[in-house]
Design an enzyme around this catalytic site. Structure first.
Site, PDB file in Angstrom:
ATOM      1  N   SER A 116       0.835  -1.205   0.000  1.00 36.20           N
ATOM      2  CA  SER A 116       0.000   0.000   0.000  1.00 36.20           C
ATOM      3  C   SER A 116       0.867   1.251   0.000  1.00 36.20           C
ATOM      4  O   SER A 116       1.978   1.245   0.555  1.00 36.20           O
ATOM      5  CB  SER A 116      -0.843  -0.018   1.274  1.00 36.20           C
ATOM      6  OG  SER A 116      -1.395   1.246   1.514  1.00 36.20           O
ATOM      7  N   TYR A 140      -1.411   0.043  10.220  1.00 38.03           N
ATOM      8  CA  TYR A 140      -1.689  -0.611   8.937  1.00 38.03           C
ATOM      9  C   TYR A 140      -0.468  -0.461   8.023  1.00 38.03           C
ATOM     10  O   TYR A 140       0.059  -1.451   7.482  1.00 38.03           O
ATOM     11  CB  TYR A 140      -2.940  -0.001   8.286  1.00 38.03           C
ATOM     12  CG  TYR A 140      -3.131  -0.463   6.863  1.00 38.03           C
ATOM     13  CD1 TYR A 140      -3.469  -1.780   6.593  1.00 38.03           C
ATOM     14  CD2 TYR A 140      -2.944   0.414   5.789  1.00 38.03           C
ATOM     15  CE1 TYR A 140      -3.620  -2.218   5.284  1.00 38.03           C
ATOM     16  CE2 TYR A 140      -3.101  -0.014   4.484  1.00 38.03           C
ATOM     17  CZ  TYR A 140      -3.428  -1.329   4.230  1.00 38.03           C
ATOM     18  OH  TYR A 140      -3.562  -1.759   2.938  1.00 38.03           O
ATOM     19  N   LYS A 144       2.513  -3.342   6.581  1.00 39.53           N
ATOM     20  CA  LYS A 144       2.921  -3.585   5.190  1.00 39.53           C
ATOM     21  C   LYS A 144       4.444  -3.446   5.039  1.00 39.53           C
ATOM     22  O   LYS A 144       5.079  -4.219   4.307  1.00 39.53           O
ATOM     23  CB  LYS A 144       2.198  -2.613   4.246  1.00 39.53           C
ATOM     24  CG  LYS A 144       0.685  -2.816   4.190  1.00 39.53           C
ATOM     25  CD  LYS A 144       0.324  -4.140   3.532  1.00 39.53           C
ATOM     26  CE  LYS A 144      -1.161  -4.418   3.506  1.00 39.53           C
ATOM     27  NZ  LYS A 144      -1.510  -5.730   2.993  1.00 39.53           N
TER      28      LYS A 144
END
Ligand code: UDP
Length: 329
Positions: A116, A140, A144
């Site tokens: 992302s 989040y 990643k």
């Protein structure tokens, strides 16, 4: 080729499963259906199981013997990751480590990872190049980065070739409106604006109008989910042709402000829904636009839906079918 897709019942995963099926590949979806849907898997078998169950995963590898793995299964809601970081480290990091381990044991030849633009945090330079520093601003994004790091190390140590795809803002739907974004509580701008147009939300709120951008609202690079699906297939072919492990930004290199998106949604739908201006949403960078030069040069990617209008048109067709699909399910 035999390809195992984790999270193949989810939004992006299901579009990739569809594309792989259309191109004649043998696909198996491994998904716990926590946010995905059975009806979204248009090709191949669906195994309903959690990635945390390593024994189950090994069993599936034993029988299916995948040559390649595409890993989508993950938790993806940024504010939730701030409230419940451990959930994100478990689902996104721990489970990815387990999956990578199983791939190594079974001699998988190519691994494609859903990453992302959240890995960049608030980028200093826009458009963003892959070399930009990784400074995530929420769990989040951190999850990643951790998986990307593990892939880099494992690729070097054990020779697992991988491509990590850093998605910018994914939107749009299958042009035949068979699958699309179907989250129970959508937070994304285009989906919410379409729900306002469909009368399923009373209004849409603009989160912040005092950003340092021409119209004061945030700018994002919206990429059609079908174009993104094509990137996954190109990545796989690249790896199987002997390409070295690589990271790619996935976007068109063109930004649209929140106000522009809302105007385009009104134009496409013909509905003048209510819009209110509200405060900023915490953690939103003012501008996030990809530099897609690397992916175009190295994978030969040329997008088919490079304009906001077709993203919104396909998503609108889907939005109007969604309630029927959910009712029939
Ligand atoms: N946004 C908004 N109203 C909404 C949803 C989103 O103004 O109801 C804004 C959000 O603040 C951001 C942009 O739209 O600037 C894109 O947000 P989205 O959640 O779609 O994707 P993100 O960029 O956060 O991944």
């Amino acid at each position: 080729m035999r390809i195992l897709v984790t999270g193949g019942a989810g939004y992006v995963g299901s579009h990739v499963v569809k594309l792989l099926g259309e191109r004649g590949h043998q696909v198996l979806t491994y998904d716990n259906l926590s946010t995905g849907h059975r009806w979204a898997v248009l090709y191949g078998e669906l195994v309903e199981a959690d990635l945390g169950e390593e024994g189950k995963l090994e069993e599936v590898f034993q029988v299916f013997r995948p040559e390649a793995v595409m890993h989508f299964a993950a938790s993806v809601v940024v504010p939730e990751s701030v409230r419940e970081p451990l959930k994100y480290y478990r689902n996104n990091v721990e489970n990815a480590f387990k999956l990578i381990g199983v791939c190594l044991r079974f001699g998988v030849k190519a691994f494609v990872f859903s990453s992302s633009a959240a890995v960049y945090g608030v980028p200093e330079e826009v458009p963003v190049k892959e070399e930009a520093p990784l400074r995530p601003i929420n769990p989040y994004g951190s999850s990643k980065v951790m998986v990307e790091q593990a892939l880099e190390d494992c690729s070097r140590a054990y020779g697992l070739p991988y491509v990590s795809l850093r998605y910018f803002n994914v939107a749009g739907a299958d042009p035949e409106a068979r699958i699309g974004q179907a989250s129970r509580e959508p937070t994304h701008l285009i989906t919410r604006a379409l729900k306002a147009a469909a009368g399923r939300l009373p209004r849409i709120e603009i989160y912040g109008t005092d950003y340092p951008t021409p119209d004061g609202t945030c700018i994002r690079d919206y990429i059609h989910v079908e174009d993104l699906a094509e990137v996954h297939l190109l990545s796989l072919e690249y790896l199987l042709d002997g390409g070295r492990s690589r990271v790619y930004n996935c976007g068109y290199g063109r930004g649209h402000s929140v106000r522009e998106v809302i105007e385009e949604v009104k134009r496409v739908t013909g509905v003048d829904f209510s819009v209110v201006e509200g405060p900023r949403r915490p953690g939103d960078p003012p501008e996030l636009v990809a530099d897609p030069s690397r992916i175009k040069a190295e994978l030969g990617w040329s997008p088919r839906y490079g304009d906001l209008g077709s993203i919104i048109e396909t998503a609108w067709r889907w939005e109007r079918r969604l309630e029927d699909v959910l009712r029939e399910a």
